[in-house]
Design a protein around this motif. Structure first.
Motif: not given
Length: 277
Positions: A140-160, A193-195
């Motif tokens: 689950m921590k992997v998906f929690d990291e997804f949520r955290a990265a999306l919330s912190r900086n979605r634009a960068q996450f979607y490049l990474d 972002a919410k969806a």
């Protein structure tokens, strides 16, 4: 722009190309993308005389940026509405990743005569997240990291994501395709972002075991053997044991986004499966 309106008022965008009386093939995109991810496949099948349909899942692409209904039951209901509205008969439904889960849930519940076959590509079923009943799953921590990265900086996450594991561009010797990365980012940033946040739970925690058992039409599973997003061992290898009429093909060295990096291979296999139905 073609749209339908769901029962809760959500507007769903879709593409519908080709003769209305041709064999329909409907495509279901992965998270957090849009119908545009299937451009190569839609043009290919259109050129072979098929009717091709693809929609932007609610909260994604050009569909409404919903703050509710971002779950597999609602996604499947939206698909059913499109199939009814367009009167799709014996359609072939092709889903990638999250879209594969959407196809599994829809196929298990589809009206008789609506679906003729299904293809799941690098798909999330039966269930991704690790649990006592799925000890080999992804923590689950992997998906929690997804949520955290999306919330912190979605634009960068979607490049990474596309620059690395999604297309396998983090592997030695793999040629990086900047166009694919840019197009992934473009599609992802067009959604809400919410969806997208809610959909992480939908694709990682939904258990599709009973859906897979209920599917009566032929199912083709395609999976890249170097899929770093939805590992074969925890997904397709288990899913094929639950479907009564199934065919499996894996691709050595290919990534999660194999149909985009190697469309000439995947399109040919899709066409062969559909022609044999």
């Amino acid at each position: 722009m073609a749209t339908i309106t769901a029962g809760d008022g959500t507007t769903i965008f879709y593409k519908d190309w080709g003769p209305e009386d041709a064999q329909p093939v409907m495509f279901h995109h992965g998270w957090p993308l849009s119908a545009d991810d299937w451009d190569s496949q839609m043009l290919f099948f259109l050129s072979h005389g098929y009717r091709v349909i693809a929609h932007d899942r609610r909260g994604h692409g050009r569909s409404d940026q919903t703050d509710a209904g971002n779950d597999m039951d609602t996604y499947a209901s939206d698909v059913a509405l499109i199939a009814q509205t367009l009167d799709l008969r014996h359609a072939i439904h092709i889903g990638h990743s999250t879209g594969g889960g959407e196809v599994a849930r829809y196929a298990a519940r589809a009206e008789p005569g609506r679906i003729g076959g299904a293809v799941l590509i690098g798909a999330v079923p039966p269930v991704m997240v690790q649990s006592s009943t799925n000890p080999g799953g992804i923590p689950m921590k992997v998906f929690d990291e997804f949520r955290a990265a999306l919330s912190r900086n979605r634009a960068q996450f979607y490049l990474d994501v596309p620059s690395g594991p999604f297309y396998g561009f983090n592997r030695d010797g793999v040629e990086v395709n900047q166009g694919l990365i840019d197009n992934w980012w473009r599609q992802a940033m067009s959604g809400g972002a919410k969806a997208h946040f809610d959909c992480i739970a939908a694709f990682s925690e939904t258990d599709f075991t009973e859906d897979l058992k209920a599917i009566s039409v032929p199912v083709l599973f395609l999976h890249g053997e170097d899929d770093q997003i939805v590992p074969f061992e925890n997904s397709t290898k288990k899913a094929i044991k639950l479907v009564r009429n199934t065919t499996l093909k894996t691709y050595p060295g290919l990534s999660h986004g194999l149909f985009a990096t190697h469309p000439e291979l995947v399109n040919a296999d899709l066409l062969a499966f559909i022609r044999d139905l």
